[in-house]
Design an enzyme around this catalytic site. Structure first.
Site, mmCIF file in Angstrom:
data_model
loop_
_atom_site.group_PDB
_atom_site.id
_atom_site.type_symbol
_atom_site.label_atom_id
_atom_site.label_comp_id
_atom_site.label_asym_id
_atom_site.label_seq_id
_atom_site.Cartn_x
_atom_site.Cartn_y
_atom_site.Cartn_z
ATOM 1 N N ASN A 127 -6.846 89.288 -18.472
ATOM 2 C CA ASN A 127 -6.516 90.599 -18.838
ATOM 3 C C ASN A 127 -7.957 91.557 -18.353
ATOM 4 O O ASN A 127 -8.801 91.580 -18.793
ATOM 5 C CB ASN A 127 -6.625 90.478 -20.290
ATOM 6 C CG ASN A 127 -6.618 91.839 -21.418
ATOM 7 O OD1 ASN A 127 -6.245 92.942 -20.471
ATOM 8 N ND2 ASN A 127 -6.489 91.667 -22.510
ATOM 9 N N CYS A 130 -10.145 95.303 -20.285
ATOM 10 C CA CYS A 130 -11.021 95.492 -21.550
ATOM 11 C C CYS A 130 -12.015 96.377 -20.891
ATOM 12 O O CYS A 130 -12.218 96.532 -19.708
ATOM 13 C CB CYS A 130 -11.613 94.163 -22.039
ATOM 14 S SG CYS A 130 -11.827 93.032 -20.636
ATOM 15 N N GLY A 263 7.374 91.607 -25.585
ATOM 16 C CA GLY A 263 6.188 91.960 -26.395
ATOM 17 C C GLY A 263 6.884 92.624 -27.458
ATOM 18 O O GLY A 263 7.533 92.045 -28.595
HETATM 19 C C1 LIG Z 1 0.196 94.385 -30.773
HETATM 20 C C2 LIG Z 1 -0.136 94.034 -29.299
HETATM 21 C C3 LIG Z 1 -1.323 93.434 -28.794
HETATM 22 C C4 LIG Z 1 -1.642 93.059 -27.362
HETATM 23 N N1 LIG Z 1 -2.459 92.382 -27.216
HETATM 24 C C5 LIG Z 1 -2.808 92.099 -25.717
HETATM 25 C C6 LIG Z 1 -3.691 91.121 -25.306
HETATM 26 O O1 LIG Z 1 -4.451 90.571 -26.179
HETATM 27 N N2 LIG Z 1 -3.761 90.767 -23.855
HETATM 28 C C7 LIG Z 1 -3.226 91.550 -22.957
HETATM 29 O O2 LIG Z 1 -3.316 91.292 -21.936
HETATM 30 N N3 LIG Z 1 -2.127 92.384 -23.517
HETATM 31 C C8 LIG Z 1 -2.003 92.470 -24.828
HETATM 32 N N4 LIG Z 1 -0.912 93.502 -25.094
HETATM 33 C C9 LIG Z 1 0.022 94.184 -24.022
HETATM 34 C C10 LIG Z 1 1.362 93.384 -23.783
HETATM 35 O O3 LIG Z 1 0.999 91.900 -23.400
HETATM 36 C C11 LIG Z 1 2.144 94.011 -22.846
HETATM 37 O O4 LIG Z 1 1.660 94.132 -21.734
HETATM 38 C C12 LIG Z 1 2.656 95.396 -23.310
HETATM 39 O O5 LIG Z 1 2.863 95.400 -24.685
HETATM 40 C C13 LIG Z 1 3.853 96.092 -22.782
HETATM 41 O O6 LIG Z 1 5.073 95.151 -22.951
HETATM 42 P P1 LIG Z 1 6.094 95.582 -24.184
HETATM 43 O O7 LIG Z 1 6.367 96.924 -23.899
HETATM 44 O O8 LIG Z 1 7.405 94.448 -23.965
HETATM 45 O O9 LIG Z 1 5.365 94.995 -25.546
HETATM 46 C C14 LIG Z 1 -0.688 93.623 -26.519
HETATM 47 C C15 LIG Z 1 0.298 94.288 -26.831
HETATM 48 C C16 LIG Z 1 0.620 94.587 -28.241
HETATM 49 C C17 LIG Z 1 1.855 95.518 -28.728
#
Ligand SMILES: Cc1cc2nc3c(=O)[nH]c(=O)nc-3n(C[C@H](O)[C@H](O)[C@H](O)COP(=O)(O)O)c2cc1C
Ligand code: FES
Lengths: 302, 250
Positions: A127, A130, A263
């Site tokens: 990731n 950050c 997600g």
């Molecule tokens: C509640 C939440 C927490 C997330 N936590 C992380 C994380 O810890 N690490 C990461 O790489 N991406 C994190 N993401 C990003 C998702 O992995 C993804 O890249 C992003 O939500 C887009 O996909 P989606 O539209 O299908 O949710 C998070 C997304 C959401 C909604």
């Protein structure tokens, strides 16, 4: 007729279908990850784990809006040393578990990655979104030199495949993708920065103020970035961002993704979404007159 | 979506418990909850304890958000999201409610004529809504013996002939419910538990409320005896606020 039309492969990991669970959604507890794998996900990515335990931000950490979700969880995690149990339980489902990690520099990424690898994960996802400690306010993933250093260091020291998850909050994604070219695959995209203000309270809703936008609203951004990076680099890609239906999956695949992650859709369609979309994908493939999803990877990229 | 309303009235139920009434004209089922937001401070889950319109929440002060919400005065705005979660399956026949501490807030909508109650807590001021049961249909228990039986909910349950009930509804701290589950396992009544875990999102994405792969906020908080009995985490382990696995010391 191909008997496994949905089977795909990324970084040497075989997936029974292209649908993986995205990092940060229902993947803190091993029992939940195991259940999601049993519900039909081909693989899960854990939430991002760092060196030390972090409680993250005080709720509200999410704000669901019309066609999108905003979140600022704050990298809540138990610390890598306490995460072994969750991987062990998740692996009971017998499918690939990929460990997502974060760190402040290459050395920290490596320490966390080695420990994660020792828990028996099938791969590591970095990731890179950050905060950058030196470049205050920006993200690690917006510094090509740092991305290259982190990916290079991990590729040298790890046996499992390494995937680099890129942030869309940069001016030149192709430069970052090239910097991560040593990885076994790029994961595109993480959330897009945003904010929501409650007009009666006259305050941002999320405790952190700014958050990451996900869900339907970001799909065209994700598909565009996958397309652009595929066109410019030809690298293996996992597409993520706003996937809600089989046809959304197909768009990402035609833009160049070998696999995808889901997600935010879990908020609307629940855990059964994996089995449902896999079935819909099968039907869609037939309609498109294709025997294997592999034949469609990148077809929309000229 | 963040909703808001105006606090109509408040009443103090005990030294650290207050009821807040506010206008909200939607259907909420018994056992459902909302996420209450104190702008700039934080957000916490809370059972809807009174379901008509106005609706009410019953707040116990235990942290900075709940303390701030308790201070809300009539005329002030209350912000919330919801309703969330499933609800109690209310069966015909004789009912027993078993509530520990603020767990009674979630059971409150089930109190009615002929319904029996077992209300337990550490001390007399923890026993919420016990006076709303008919006089001869309530059993009280306190750890310190200040009122009712001196002992736990399980001790009190052993004094009750559970066979007379068709359905039993339970809400309270996890270890209390674990004990109650073991005891009720001896009977054949229809039993539902409203479980309790950390809740951060309320919408099934953050995983903080999960138990055995079920999300309390979307698939719970109410589960039947059969499901709860087979859970590997219930009464044994949970994740803390950072996601670190903690074992209960039994
Ligand atoms: C509640 C939440 C927490 C997330 N936590 C992380 C994380 O810890 N690490 C990461 O790489 N991406 C994190 N993401 C990003 C998702 O992995 C993804 O890249 C992003 O939500 C887009 O996909 P989606 O539209 O299908 O949710 C998070 C997304 C959401 C909604
Ligand atoms: S509170 Fe976030 S998944 Fe239930």
């Amino acid at each position: 007729m191909n008997s496994t039309p949905l089977r795909t492969e990324i970084g040497g990991i075989t997936l029974e279908n292209p649908l993986m669970l995205a990092s940060g959604i229902l993947d803190e507890n091993g029992y939940t990850m195991a259940r999601i794998l049993r519900e039909g996900a081909a693989a899960v990515v854990t939430k991002s784990i760092g060196l030390d335990e972090r409680t993250g931000y005080m709720p509200p950490v999410v704000f669901p809006g019309d066609g999108y979700l905003l979140n600022a969880i704050g990298l809540t995690n138990p610390g890598i040393d306490s995460f072994g149990d969750e991987i062990r339980v998740a692996k009971e489902a017998g499918k690939p578990v990929i460990g997502s990690i974060f760190g402040k520099d290459a050395e920290e990424f490596l320490r966390v990655a080695l420990k994660m690898e020792s828990y028996g994960v099938a791969g590591i996802e970095l990731n890179l979104s950050c905060p950058h400690v030196k470049g205050f306010g920006s993200e690690i993933g917006s510094d090509p030199a740092l991305v290259e250093e982190i990916v290079g260091e991990l590729k040298r020291k790890l046996k499992v495949p390494v995937f680099a998850k890129l942030s869309p909050n940069v001016t030149d994604i192709v430069a970052i993708a090239k910097a991560a070219s040593a990885s076994d695959g790029l994961v595109l995209i993480n959330t897009v920065r945003g904010i929501a203000i409650d007009i009666f309270a006259r305050k941002p809703v999320l405790t952190n103020g700014y958050g990451g936008l996900s869900g339907r609203a970001i799909k065209p951004i994700g598909v565009r970035l996958v397309h652009e990076v595929k066109k410019e680099t030809g690298h293996a890609i996992i597409g993520v961002g706003g996937i809600y239906t089989a046809s959304d999956v197909m768009e990402y695949i035609m833009a160049g993704a070998d696999a995808v992650q889901l997600g935010t859709v879990l908020m609307d369609r629940g855990k059964s979404v994996f089995r449902e979309i896999a079935a819909e994908l099968g039907t869609l493939l037939e309609k498109l007159g294709e025997g294997s999803i592999r034949n469609l990877v990148g077809v929309a990229v000229s | 979506m963040m909703l808001n309303s105006t606090v109509l009235s408040t009443s103090r139920l005990s030294p650290n418990v207050k009821k807040l009434d506010f206008e909200w004209n939607v259907d909420v089922e018994p056992g459902q909850f909302i996420m209450i937001w104190s702008p700039g401070i934080g957000e916490i889950p809370m059972s809807v304890s009174h379901l008509g319109n106005p609706k009410s929440i019953t707040v116990k002060s235990y942290g900075i958000v709940s303390s701030r919400i308790m201070e809300l005065a009539p005329g002030e705005m209350i912000y919330f999201r919801g309703p969330f979660g499933n609800s109690f399956d209310i069966r015909k026949g004789k009912k027993l409610l078993i509530g520990g501490g603020s767990g009674m807030a979630s059971l409150h909508p089930l109190i009615g004529p002929g319904v029996h109650g077992l209300v337990a807590g550490r001390t007399s001021s923890d026993l919420l809504f016990s006076e709303e049961f008919e006089k001869d249909k309530v059993t009280l228990a306190t750890d310190d013996g200040s009122v009712g039986i001196r002992g736990t909910a399980v001790d009190a349950l052993r004094t009750i002939d559970v066979d007379q009930f068709d359905s039993v509804y339970v809400c309270g701290p996890e270890l209390m419910m674990y004990g109650v589950m073991k005891e009720l396992g001896k009977y054949s009544a229809f039993v539902q538990f409203s479980l309790e875990r950390n809740m951060k999102c309320g919408i099934g994405v953050c995983d903080s409320c999960s138990i055995d792969g079920f999300q309390l906020c979307t698939q719970g908080p109410v589960f039947e005896m059969e499901t709860v009995k087979n859970m590997r985490e219930f009464g044994k382990e949970r994740l803390n606020i950072s996601g670190r696995r903690i074992k209960y010391n039994l």
